[in-house]
Design an enzyme around this catalytic site. Structure first.
Site, PDB file in Angstrom:
ATOM      1  N   THR A 158      24.488  49.205  32.073  1.00  0.00           N
ATOM      2  CA  THR A 158      24.187  48.803  30.963  1.00  0.00           C
ATOM      3  C   THR A 158      22.451  48.512  30.898  1.00  0.00           C
ATOM      4  O   THR A 158      22.002  47.141  31.096  1.00  0.00           O
ATOM      5  CB  THR A 158      24.191  48.722  29.092  1.00  0.00           C
ATOM      6  N   SER A 166      23.612  54.144  25.622  1.00  0.00           N
ATOM      7  CA  SER A 166      24.541  55.085  24.934  1.00  0.00           C
ATOM      8  C   SER A 166      24.523  56.040  26.504  1.00  0.00           C
ATOM      9  O   SER A 166      24.833  56.274  27.061  1.00  0.00           O
ATOM     10  CB  SER A 166      24.294  55.690  23.998  1.00  0.00           C
ATOM     11  N   GLY A 211      28.900  41.420  31.088  1.00  0.00           N
ATOM     12  CA  GLY A 211      29.980  40.165  31.814  1.00  0.00           C
ATOM     13  C   GLY A 211      29.311  39.220  33.082  1.00  0.00           C
ATOM     14  O   GLY A 211      29.319  40.566  33.900  1.00  0.00           O
ATOM     15  N   ARG A 224      53.803  33.722   1.717  1.00  0.00           N
ATOM     16  CA  ARG A 224      53.607  33.016   0.618  1.00  0.00           C
ATOM     17  C   ARG A 224      53.788  33.931  -0.573  1.00  0.00           C
ATOM     18  O   ARG A 224      54.038  35.091  -0.899  1.00  0.00           O
ATOM     19  CB  ARG A 224      51.770  33.225   0.904  1.00  0.00           C
ATOM     20  N   THR A 244      31.422  48.931  20.366  1.00  0.00           N
ATOM     21  CA  THR A 244      30.256  49.483  20.454  1.00  0.00           C
ATOM     22  C   THR A 244      30.234  49.782  22.098  1.00  0.00           C
ATOM     23  O   THR A 244      29.564  50.130  22.442  1.00  0.00           O
ATOM     24  CB  THR A 244      29.105  48.374  20.704  1.00  0.00           C
ATOM     25  N   GLU A 251      32.123  49.825  26.021  1.00  0.00           N
ATOM     26  CA  GLU A 251      32.499  51.056  26.862  1.00  0.00           C
ATOM     27  C   GLU A 251      32.944  52.689  26.046  1.00  0.00           C
ATOM     28  O   GLU A 251      33.298  52.963  25.878  1.00  0.00           O
ATOM     29  CB  GLU A 251      33.929  50.506  27.440  1.00  0.00           C
ATOM     30  N   ASP A 276      29.576  53.931  22.986  1.00  0.00           N
ATOM     31  CA  ASP A 276      29.602  53.100  21.410  1.00  0.00           C
ATOM     32  C   ASP A 276      30.566  54.916  21.005  1.00  0.00           C
ATOM     33  O   ASP A 276      30.559  55.624  21.380  1.00  0.00           O
ATOM     34  CB  ASP A 276      28.716  53.931  20.601  1.00  0.00           C
TER      35      ASP A 276
END
Lengths: 650, 650
Positions: B132, B138, B171, B304, B416, B418, B420
């Site tokens: 990217t 994309s 990453g 609850r 988003t 891997e 969009d």
């Protein structure tokens, strides 16, 4: 410029407050800081709270005599502006002046004002609004904290009987608050008179918890890190008699209770009703924050390009894609519609709270219902629109420097606090079901099915905005849909009204039928139709929002602005009809061919509005430093690199 | 116990991997830590990455010969399990082994494996997947990074020509990566051969960027703080010839290019297609994280309580409210349906990637389409379900200690990266439109409208799961709806199929008509029907999911589990039909009376399933330490305080 003229319309009655905020709070001094630790956020927000200009300010609603401006509308709008700068700061200000100070004013009397109001307004005395308990947030009639009067000492004994009764999620508690308005069951002479409020010191001047007061920290949250939410527990804390906020209920030195309202439940809900401004603030603030997100997404979508079209060399701007237009355009239309509805609500609130005589019960119930409905609508809109804006900005939308993560995380709890949205929708629905016994005067709470079944009848739908105009538009609609243009405003209004009316009548009928049957639990009478009841509330809110939008357009003098707003209103109306086409087709209020035409028209309106997207967000007039998004600051230079077809892309 | 027997069904083919993960990763050692700073998160996640057990592990997909297990299915499931522990750790592992290592295996050849694979698997060599760019995420065919071969030096020159061409959101880049698989336009002999990949060192052993490599930091994000996303720019960096990952394209020492695939675009998409596992991992991981959120919300909703019903003293549990059941129950039904679809996809992927001969083109396209569609469906499901779970848990849901904030923030970007989701839906839609020229073999990218208009024809809908059973069910449906039970599975399948088929035929017709008109832009041929095209893709995905669910139930031996799953499938099918009732009524595939009956049946199914909510989430078998929600750890003692009707409440 058209965007400036549109801005005038949007800035509305309190334009001076909005403009003043944009000027006085200009730059990045007050803007949210992504990536802070919780301690950094708390320190910064508390410091900045004290540096906020007083005028205009969230404290504008206080009486002039004590340093405010007796301008409740102005205080709401001031909070809405803060929501575009830092939502933690907005909530902190709202807690301090809206909830804590607001409760002292609404529920206390002059001797409380004389002692505390100036320090509250100056933020020298920071305080909490301690109503919610771990065990009871929505059903606050069932609070478990007790406050028992002892005539021998002329003091109350404030006590947290078990862990679930501790006050929880209380802003200003974990770090800063020195006093709290504490809600508890008032007991005197061996009898409970329901929930009342006391002004209770919780910390000494050094910041240490006072004897018997235990202060806990809610810790890290999804967002709003600058708000020090915490927990308060009281172990038989002594509270002087004169610290009871005694506007609606008084306890004499001998312990005798008196009140101008006999019924305990009615009295409690009357007290709660005075706090309606908080809901109006929360709804408008969330919607204003959504405008920031939509502005960022629309501007990004103008410059961001990806994929080349056949026969072209330049990549396609995101805003050119129909799917992108549907997401951003429809959310924009909702933002505009809700803006006019909120505008109208703030005016209504202001009139009610500045009138010479107190509002009549009907007027007060209407105001509470409207505030509840628009709080739910605007906060859900904000959560969904900001999520959509993040997805529309792809990977860039995930970076904190582009602001969307903070807007999403901070606004997320707005659908829960100041009234859980689902509970608020029920409150609105019940307001539409007339015939409640006075015991259920105000509409928080569950109510009893038997009363509903016996006494309910359809309510002739009330209009609040531009009654005459709207009635004329509806009356002018021909009987046959085929003869009506899809953009006929009267037809839109008629369709919205039909849906609300039909759903309401259906809900009444089903509740009656349910009450007549032998159900295992009475609870099931309501529960079996809960989805229908909530849908009725949504339909009602949709209608009042459209009516407010129509009225707002009607008041717009500038022709070009008016024409553009009319198109946006067409998009709002038709996209709402489209979203509910299942209901309309099921009830044969739309025929299949027309239903398909509605979708085609929505797409056509988006094409027509696409060139105006930028104008529509420019009209929000949010200063660039408040938007603070890195992707909007990027240099245009990189878009002209030679030999490249395209630089900015997706 | 029924939940254990259901768990067996859900654990499926790779049950041993799931059980192993629950055992080996037991306790809170690997669990996400709310409230960390970005530096703390990064340090912890990198450290824990190296402490993950190898078996089972995300590295299981690597060839046995190099230290993996040649078990692609196992590696996907291992990643899905990590998603319930810490999504940052899951993404970090996915980047390292799935993307970086996966690209080396898929695009490289033996000499790359021999040099690097062991160190990649052991995490001694941390690396990035640098595809990217800031300008292109994309449309990766349009990457701007260039890599030009010089035969004189037998090296490539890797260069980032301008800022928008920098690698972004990568990453392992900002802190840890020492090498990167870098995608760039390969140029040799003065001609570009399209995007290829090189293995490029980016840091030296001391952690400093190598000469010519600039490393930036994306900084704070909405979530996934433990993943060090960053930016990479190359300033004429020299890359040896043998660092080209040369499985699909080779450059000889003299610069001559060769490839088994002639067409540049086809070659590129073939290369991309080998990376399909990443999409399968992302979809399944998001859905698994959503199961954590639903488990927390369902269990909270059991204990609850808020508001008392008429005639009762105990407050009502949240899960008893119809509105609450609609939110949690329908999301649970989707979770189950998607689970079976993902299960089937992982098997398909595993078969394809462990087959002796490579997958045929049709099989490969099917796999890519399925992966794209289920990635979109599961990630959107996760985002919406986790948001719903947060709102269902009220204020408690907003506290980081109850885990929902982290789940929401971490999964948000899964819609988003891997791929969009909107672009993926288009990929699915185009797969349904047959007749694409081979040049558009794989389906990423825009395609040319003229080809579509000339050659497209309706595709006979292919079934993958339990073909025989499904066809028999559909064939058994009587002609008239009135004669069919609302819970008839054949009727559900027929309705899903009708919608897909009709939408597809309509899309084809509209595209043809559009191509025949004189539009201002060719782009408009597609754009004017983009919403219809996307809806076609959604209808297709709904159908294949239902078919997978049906097939999964058919394989379930245990009678009680089967019966419960059948009810959940009824709820999935009918709630999906309900959500699309507008379409069904518009196309007269549902009549109004039956449409209303569908809603009544959905509510009835929710009432029937409500007592099983706990069983349904228990079957997910998520260890308590992984859920790590404070509200689920609270002592039951406080619920028995004397003299209180109720302690836990809303």
């Amino acid at each position: 410029m058209l965007s400036s003229r549109l801005q005038e319309v949007l800035d509305g009655r309190w334009a001076h407050v909005r403009k003043s905020a944009r000027a006085e709070l200009a730059g990045d001094k007050f803007v949210a800081v992504p990536g802070e630790t919780i301690d950094q956020a708390r320190e910064r927000v508390t410091r900045l709270l004290r540096e906020l200009p007083a005028d205009p300010g969230v404290a504008a609603g206080f009486p002039i005599e004590y340093g405010g401006q007796s301008d409740p509308g102005g205080s709401v709008v001031a909070a809405e502006m803060l929501a575009q700068i830092d939502l933690s700061l907005m909530v902190k200000a709202g807690v301090q002046w809206g909830l804590f100070g607001g409760a002292v004013v609404a529920l206390g009397t002059e001797h409380h004002y004389d002692r505390y109001l100036r320090d509250i307004i100056s933020a020298d005395l920071l305080g909490c609004f301690a109503m919610t308990e771990t065990g009871h947030g929505s059903d606050v009639q069932q609070l478990r904290t007790t406050c028992v009067y002892d005539p021998a000492t002329q003091t109350f004994d404030l006590h947290t009987p078990h862990e679930a009764a501790r006050k929880d999620y209380i802003g200003n508690a974990a770090r800063d608050g020195r006093m709290a308005v504490v809600f508890a069951q008032l007991v005197t002479g061996g009898r409970s008179y329901g929930v009342h409020a006391w002004l209770v010191p919780i910390r000494d001047d050094e910041g240490n918890p006072l004897p018997g007061v235990t202060i806990g920290d809610d810790g890290h949250k999804a967002g709003l890190l600058g708000v020090d939410n915490g927990r308060l527990s009281f172990d038989h804390v002594t509270v002087p008699r004169d610290m009871l906020l005694d506007r609606y209920g008084q306890v004499a030195p001998d312990g005798a209770y008196s009140s101008s309202i006999d019924n305990d439940v009615r009295r409690f809900f009357t007290m709660l009703g005075t706090l309606v401004r908080g809901r109006v603030v929360v709804g408008g603030s969330a919607a204003n924050a959504a405008k920031s997100a939509l502005t960022i997404a629309v501007r990004y979508g103008e410059s961001r390009r990806q994929f080349t079209a056949p026969g072209e060399t330049r990549e396609i701007a995101l805003n050119d894609y129909l799917a992108h237009q549907r997401v951003l355009g429809i959310n924009l239309a909702h933002a505009y519609a809700l803006h006019f509805a909120q505008d109208e609500l703030v005016s209504t609130l202001h009139e009610a709270q500045t009138a010479d005589s107190p509002a009549g019960e009907h007027q007060q119930r209407e105001l509470e219902s409207r505030a509840a409905g628009l709080k739910a609508a605007q906060t859900w809109h904000a959560t969904r629109a900001i999520q959509a804006a993040r997805e529309a900005c792809g990977g860039a939308g995930y970076l904190a420097e582009n602001r969307l993560p903070g807007l999403k995380a901070d606004t997320d709890v707005f659908t829960t606090f100041e009234g859980d949205n689902t509970v608020l929708l029920q409150l609105v629905a019940k307001g539409l079901l007339t015939g409640y016994r006075d015991a259920f005067g105000s509409l928080d709470g569950w109510g009893r099915a038997t009363f509903v079944a016996e006494q309910v009848r359809s309510l002739v739908l009330e209009r609040t905005a531009a009654r005459g105009l709207i009635q004329r538009l509806i009356d002018a609609v021909p009987g046959r849909d085929e003869e009506v243009a899809l953009t006929d405003r009267g037809w839109h209004l008629a369709l919205f009204e039909d849906r609300e009316k039909h759903l309401l009548e259906g809900a009444v009928r089903r509740l009656r039928n349910g009450a007549a049957q032998k159900k295992a639990r009475q609870f099931d009478i309501f529960n079996d139709v809960q989805d229908h009841v909530l849908e009725t509330a949504r339909a009602h809110i949709d209608r009042i929002v459209l009516e407010a939008f129509v009225a707002g357009i009607d008041r717009t003098a500038d022709d070009e602005a008016r024409a553009l707003l009319a198109k946006v209103a067409d998009l709002y109306a038709l996209s709402t009809i489209e979203a509910n086409k299942g209901w309309y087709l099921e009830h044969q209020r739309l025929m299949p061919a027309r239903s398909k035409a509605v979708t085609a028209m929505v797409n056509d309106l988006l094409r027509q509005l696409r060139p105006h997207f930028t104008t529509l967000v420019d009209a929000f007039a949010i200063p660039d430093e408040w938007l603070d998004a890195a992707i909007l600051r990027e240099e245009p230079a990189r878009q002209t690199t030679m030999a490249e077809h395209d630089v900015a892309g997706r």
